[in-house]
Enzyme design. Sequence first.
Site, PDB file in Angstrom:
ATOM      1  CG  LEU A 250       6.754 -12.525  -5.252  1.00 47.46           C
ATOM      2  CD1 LEU A 250       7.487 -13.029  -4.118  1.00 47.46           C
ATOM      3  CD2 LEU A 250       7.245 -10.934  -5.467  1.00 47.46           C
TER       4      LEU A 250
ATOM      5  CG  ASP B 186       4.975   3.232   9.434  1.00 51.11           C
ATOM      6  OD1 ASP B 186       4.351   4.307   9.170  1.00 51.11           O
ATOM      7  OD2 ASP B 186       5.523   3.517  10.886  1.00 51.11           O
TER       8      ASP B 186
ATOM      9  CG  HIS C  68       1.160   8.181   0.926  1.00 52.49           C
ATOM     10  ND1 HIS C  68       1.696   7.231   1.951  1.00 52.49           N
ATOM     11  CD2 HIS C  68       0.447   9.148   1.399  1.00 52.49           C
ATOM     12  CE1 HIS C  68       0.905   7.676   3.047  1.00 52.49           C
ATOM     13  NE2 HIS C  68       0.222   8.736   2.670  1.00 52.49           N
TER      14      HIS C  68
ATOM     15  CB  SER D 160      -4.086  -0.864   8.963  1.00 55.82           C
ATOM     16  OG  SER D 160      -4.333   0.880   9.370  1.00 55.82           O
TER      17      SER D 160
ATOM     18  CB  ILE E  79       2.562  -6.061  15.591  1.00 59.26           C
ATOM     19  CG1 ILE E  79       3.625  -6.690  16.329  1.00 59.26           C
ATOM     20  CG2 ILE E  79       1.635  -6.818  14.725  1.00 59.26           C
ATOM     21  CD1 ILE E  79       4.557  -7.363  15.533  1.00 59.26           C
ATOM     22  CB  SER E  80       0.932  -1.204  13.281  1.00 60.29           C
ATOM     23  OG  SER E  80       1.632  -0.150  13.912  1.00 60.29           O
TER      24      SER E  80
HETATM   25  C1  IPE Z   1       0.785   0.613   9.968  1.00 58.82           C
HETATM   26  O1  IPE Z   1       1.244   2.117   9.722  1.00 58.82           O
HETATM   27  C2  IPE Z   1      -0.179   0.352   8.474  1.00 58.82           C
HETATM   28  C3  IPE Z   1       0.715   0.368   7.122  1.00 58.82           C
HETATM   29  C4  IPE Z   1       1.757   0.443   6.986  1.00 58.82           C
HETATM   30  C5  IPE Z   1      -0.326   0.359   6.173  1.00 58.82           C
HETATM   31  P1  IPE Z   1       0.618   3.150  10.659  1.00 58.82           P
HETATM   32  O2  IPE Z   1       1.441   4.435  10.481  1.00 58.82           O
HETATM   33  O3  IPE Z   1      -0.817   3.135  10.220  1.00 58.82           O
HETATM   34  O4  IPE Z   1       0.877   2.519  12.243  1.00 58.82           O
HETATM   35  P2  IPE Z   1       1.131   3.392  13.503  1.00 58.82           P
HETATM   36  O5  IPE Z   1      -0.326   4.308  13.558  1.00 58.82           O
HETATM   37  O6  IPE Z   1       2.308   4.200  13.467  1.00 58.82           O
HETATM   38  O7  IPE Z   1       0.928   2.227  14.479  1.00 58.82           O
HETATM   39  C1  IPE Z   2       2.958   4.325   5.703  1.00 54.26           C
HETATM   40  O1  IPE Z   2       3.455   5.481   5.887  1.00 54.26           O
HETATM   41  C2  IPE Z   2       1.715   4.308   4.887  1.00 54.26           C
HETATM   42  C3  IPE Z   2       0.553   4.060   5.148  1.00 54.26           C
HETATM   43  C4  IPE Z   2       0.048   3.776   6.249  1.00 54.26           C
HETATM   44  C5  IPE Z   2      -0.640   3.993   4.347  1.00 54.26           C
HETATM   45  P1  IPE Z   2       2.525   6.683   6.813  1.00 54.26           P
HETATM   46  O2  IPE Z   2       1.580   7.314   6.158  1.00 54.26           O
HETATM   47  O3  IPE Z   2       2.331   6.074   8.124  1.00 54.26           O
HETATM   48  O4  IPE Z   2       3.719   7.683   7.108  1.00 54.26           O
HETATM   49  P2  IPE Z   2       4.467   8.186   8.615  1.00 54.26           P
HETATM   50  O5  IPE Z   2       4.368   6.806   9.394  1.00 54.26           O
HETATM   51  O6  IPE Z   2       3.169   8.938   9.023  1.00 54.26           O
HETATM   52  O7  IPE Z   2       5.678   8.807   8.480  1.00 54.26           O
HETATM   53 MG    MG Z   3       3.056   5.534   9.815  1.00 54.62          MG
END
Ligand code: IPE
Ligand code: IPE
Ligand code: MG
Length: 277
Positions: free
Chosen positions: A143, A32, A49, A77, A207-208
Site C-alpha cells: 500500500l 475529522d 487526536h 491542513s 471538502i475543506s
Molecule cells: C479538515 O478538518 C482538515 C483535516 C482533517 C486535517 P478541519 O476540522 O480543519 O475542517 P473544517 O474547519 O471543519 O472545515
Molecule cells: C481532525 O479533527 C484533526 C485535525 C484537523 C488535525 P478536529 O481537530 O478537526 O476535530 P473537530 O472537528 O474539531 O471535532
Molecule cells: Mg474538524
Amino acid sequence: MPLEKATGHDKKLQDRLIEGGEIPRHIAIIMDGNGRWAKRRGMPRIAGHKEGVNSVRDIVEACAQLGVKYLTLYAFSTENWNRPQEEVSLLMRLLLKALRDERDRLHQNEVQLKAIGDIAKLPQDVQDELLDAIKMMEKNSGLTLVLALSYSGRWDITNGVRRMVDDIKSGVVRKEDITEQLIGNYLSTRGLPDPDLLIRTSGELRISNFLLWQVAYAELVISDEYWPAFRRKNLYAAIGEFQKRERRFGLVSEQLSKTNLGRLEYVERFLKSVAKL
Ligand code: IPE
Ligand code: IPE
Ligand code: MG
C-alpha cells in the site's frame, strides 16, 4: 515480512466485500471530529487526536489487506496552523511520536510512505523523522500511504502554477504544452491516480480545501462517526456504499456496462450485516 492477513469474522467481511465488487484503487480520507469525540467524553481535544492514531493504524492495515493501492490521509491542513498555538504544538509532538512508533510496523507490512504538503513548514524534528521514514520504506511494494501535512488544495495548485511559470520562462514548457495531464504533473500528487473514493468522517459535508483538482470524479461518502471511532467496519460500509454507486463520468447510464442488480442486492445485504456490528 509479508502483511498479516485478516482473521475470523473480519476475514469473512473482507472476502464478502471483495466478492461484492470493485475495491477502490485510491481512497482519500478527511479525518475529522477528533476534538468533538474528546469533548463528548469530557476530555481535552488532544485525547481525540491520540485516539485518532489508533484509527489510522486500523484503517491502514485494513486497506492493505483489502488490496487498496493508495490511501491518502488529510492529517493537517494549511488552515490548521491558525489553531491555538498549544494545540498545534501538541499535534506536532503527536505526529512525531506516531511516526516513531509506527514506522517499523508499516515497513514490515510493505507500506510505502509518502507526504504531500508544505513539509518545510513542519518543525525540523518532524521533517527529519518523516523523511527518514519515507526513505526507509521507499522500496516497499505494498500500500502507498500518503500523508497530507500542512496541505491544502489551493496551496497545491498555487505551488504548481509557480513552478510551471518558472518552466515556461526557462523554455522547458510552452503554453501549447499545457494540458490537464501536464497540470497534474505539477501537483504534489504527481504519479498518483486520482482518488476513487473520498471519505469524510464526523458528518461534515465539505471538502475543506483537500485535493481540489484530484477529486473531480471521486465518489463522496460521509460517515457520521468521529474519526477516533471510525474503524474498519466503518471503512467496509463506506466501500460498500462506493460499490453501489454508478460512476458515469459524464456519460449516460446506457453507455455503461449494465449494473448487475444481483450484485446490488448482494452489497445491500452486506451493508445491512455491517450496520449490525
Ligand atoms: C479538515 O478538518 C482538515 C483535516 C482533517 C486535517 P478541519 O476540522 O480543519 O475542517 P473544517 O474547519 O471543519 O472545515
Ligand atoms: C481532525 O479533527 C484533526 C485535525 C484537523 C488535525 P478536529 O481537530 O478537526 O476535530 P473537530 O472537528 O474539531 O471535532
Ligand atoms: Mg474538524
